[in-house]
Scaffold this active site. Structure first.
Site, PDB file in Angstrom:
ATOM      1  N   TYR A 294     -14.444  37.323  28.012  1.00 26.09           N
ATOM      2  CA  TYR A 294     -13.717  37.971  29.106  1.00 26.09           C
ATOM      3  C   TYR A 294     -12.774  36.977  29.791  1.00 26.09           C
ATOM      4  O   TYR A 294     -11.594  37.253  30.013  1.00 26.09           O
ATOM      5  CB  TYR A 294     -14.718  38.551  30.114  1.00 26.09           C
ATOM      6  CG  TYR A 294     -14.083  38.997  31.394  1.00 26.09           C
ATOM      7  CD1 TYR A 294     -13.265  40.120  31.423  1.00 26.09           C
ATOM      8  CD2 TYR A 294     -14.272  38.268  32.572  1.00 26.09           C
ATOM      9  CE1 TYR A 294     -12.659  40.515  32.607  1.00 26.09           C
ATOM     10  CE2 TYR A 294     -13.663  38.669  33.752  1.00 26.09           C
ATOM     11  CZ  TYR A 294     -12.856  39.785  33.760  1.00 26.09           C
ATOM     12  OH  TYR A 294     -12.250  40.164  34.924  1.00 26.09           O
TER      13      TYR A 294
ATOM     14  N   SER B  25      -8.981  36.142  37.035  1.00 27.05           N
ATOM     15  CA  SER B  25     -10.373  35.999  37.457  1.00 27.05           C
ATOM     16  C   SER B  25     -10.751  34.531  37.605  1.00 27.05           C
ATOM     17  O   SER B  25     -10.251  33.671  36.865  1.00 27.05           O
ATOM     18  CB  SER B  25     -11.260  36.639  36.384  1.00 27.05           C
ATOM     19  OG  SER B  25     -12.605  36.291  36.602  1.00 27.05           O
TER      20      SER B  25
ATOM     21  N   GLY C 137     -25.085  31.800  30.454  1.00 25.38           N
ATOM     22  CA  GLY C 137     -23.688  31.689  30.903  1.00 25.38           C
ATOM     23  C   GLY C 137     -23.525  31.660  32.417  1.00 25.38           C
ATOM     24  O   GLY C 137     -22.446  31.362  32.921  1.00 25.38           O
TER      25      GLY C 137
ATOM     26  N   LYS D  87      -8.401  36.743  30.110  1.00 29.71           N
ATOM     27  CA  LYS D  87      -7.617  36.560  31.343  1.00 29.71           C
ATOM     28  C   LYS D  87      -6.766  35.295  31.250  1.00 29.71           C
ATOM     29  O   LYS D  87      -5.615  35.258  31.677  1.00 29.71           O
ATOM     30  CB  LYS D  87      -8.546  36.483  32.559  1.00 29.71           C
ATOM     31  CG  LYS D  87      -9.271  37.775  32.860  1.00 29.71           C
ATOM     32  CD  LYS D  87      -8.313  38.833  33.376  1.00 29.71           C
ATOM     33  CE  LYS D  87      -8.949  40.184  33.554  1.00 29.71           C
ATOM     34  NZ  LYS D  87      -8.004  41.231  33.914  1.00 29.71           N
TER      35      LYS D  87
END
Ligand code: UFG
Length: 282
Positions: free
Chosen positions: A94, A70, A240, A98
């Site tokens: 998250y 990502s 964020g 990745k």
């Protein structure tokens, strides 16, 4: 075969009884907000699940893999256009899952040069299959912009909440590089071909269009293709979120002989066709 990537036994059986030459690894959880609340669940699914898979691949001597990474791995930077050499410093759980898996695959490659690996960094995948049969139906309130807009147009939600209109962008809303899911999909096939035919290589590739669009631009386009009004309310920024980022996808374009050609209009049309056909409040 339906199974859980955390279940080593199932993976073992799959590699034992099927003739598998390469793997495209899509299995993972993908909600940025949920990952902050449930980091253990995210590390278990995305990191441990991937390790299980790599372990079983190694045992079965299957050493060709395309991994769904990502653009979140880049984190925040002063520039908006990210190429693959942009330093990676993910700012959320998250993104870290990745990033960890990318690094695991790099270490595997260093230890055994027989692996062929494609790390694909997706920007903002949207849309649906043009048939209207395959699409995304979030189980709960959609986290992402386009599924939310689509549900508002379908009468399933009252209005869209825009997370901030005071960003330093063209109209104050966040700008992203939206890529049609079918362009994304074709890049996987091409990556598989590339790594199968270029032995002993590891490729890290951005998948995006190289263009960004604002929240208002997406709303306007969706209103045009659906003929529905999208009521909205501007609320505070989402923690964020970044103002703008988009891909420098020139490396993927060159190496894969590929380009994400589908327009934002097609992204909205295909999303709307799928939404109307499947989940619509008449
Ligand atoms: N937005 C809204 N309202 C919403 C949802 C989104 O205003 O209800 C805005 C956001 O603030 C942002 C833009 O729409 O400016 C896009 O937001 P998305 O949630 O659709 O996408 P993100 O860029 O935040 O994140 C997505 C995926 C991640 C992935 C990342 C990679 O959710 O999984 O892209 O770039 F990692």
């Amino acid at each position: 075969i339906k199974g859980d990537i955390r279940d080593r036994d199932i993976l073992k059986k799959i590699f034992k009884y099927q003739s598998i030459k390469s793997v495209i690894h899509f299995a993972g959880l993908k909600a940025v907000g949920e990952a902050e609340k449930f980091p253990i669940k995210y590390y278990e699914n995305n990191v441990l699940g991937s390790l299980n898979l790599f372990h079983e691949m190694e045992l079965a001597e299957v050493k060709t893999i395309v991994f769904s990474s990502s653009a979140t791995v880049y984190g925040k930077h002063t520039k908006n256009k990210y190429d693959e050499d942009t330093p990676t410093r993910p700012i959320n759980v998250y993104g870290r899952t990745k990033h960890i898996v990318e690094n695991i695959l790099r270490d595997i490659k260093k230890s055994d040069d027989n692996w062929s690996i494609g790390l694909l960094r997706y920007f903002n995948p949207v849309g649906a299959h043009a048939s209207g049969i395959i699409g995304e139906n979030p189980k709960e309130k959609p986290n992402n912009l386009l599924p939310y807009i689509s549900q508002v147009a379908a009468g399933l939600r009252e209005k869209l909440f825009i997370f901030g209109n005071d960003y330093p962008t063209s109209d104050g809303t966040g700008r992203r590089d939206y890529i049609h899911i079918e362009d994304l999909s074709s890049a996987h096939i091409k990556t598989l071909y590339l790594i199968q035919n270029t032995k002993n290589k590891l490729f890290t590739l951005n998948l995006g269009t190289g263009k960004s669009h604002s929240v208002f631009e997406m709303i306007n386009q969706f209103e045009e293709v659906s003929g529905k009004e999208i009521p909205f309310q501007v609320v505070d920024r989402r923690p964020g979120d970044l103002a703008e980022f988009y891909a420098d996808a020139s490396k993927a374009e060159k190496l894969l002989d590929w380009k994400a050609n589908r327009s934002v209009k097609e992204m909205c049309e295909d999303t709307w066709r799928w939404q109307k056909n499947n989940f619509f409040n008449k």
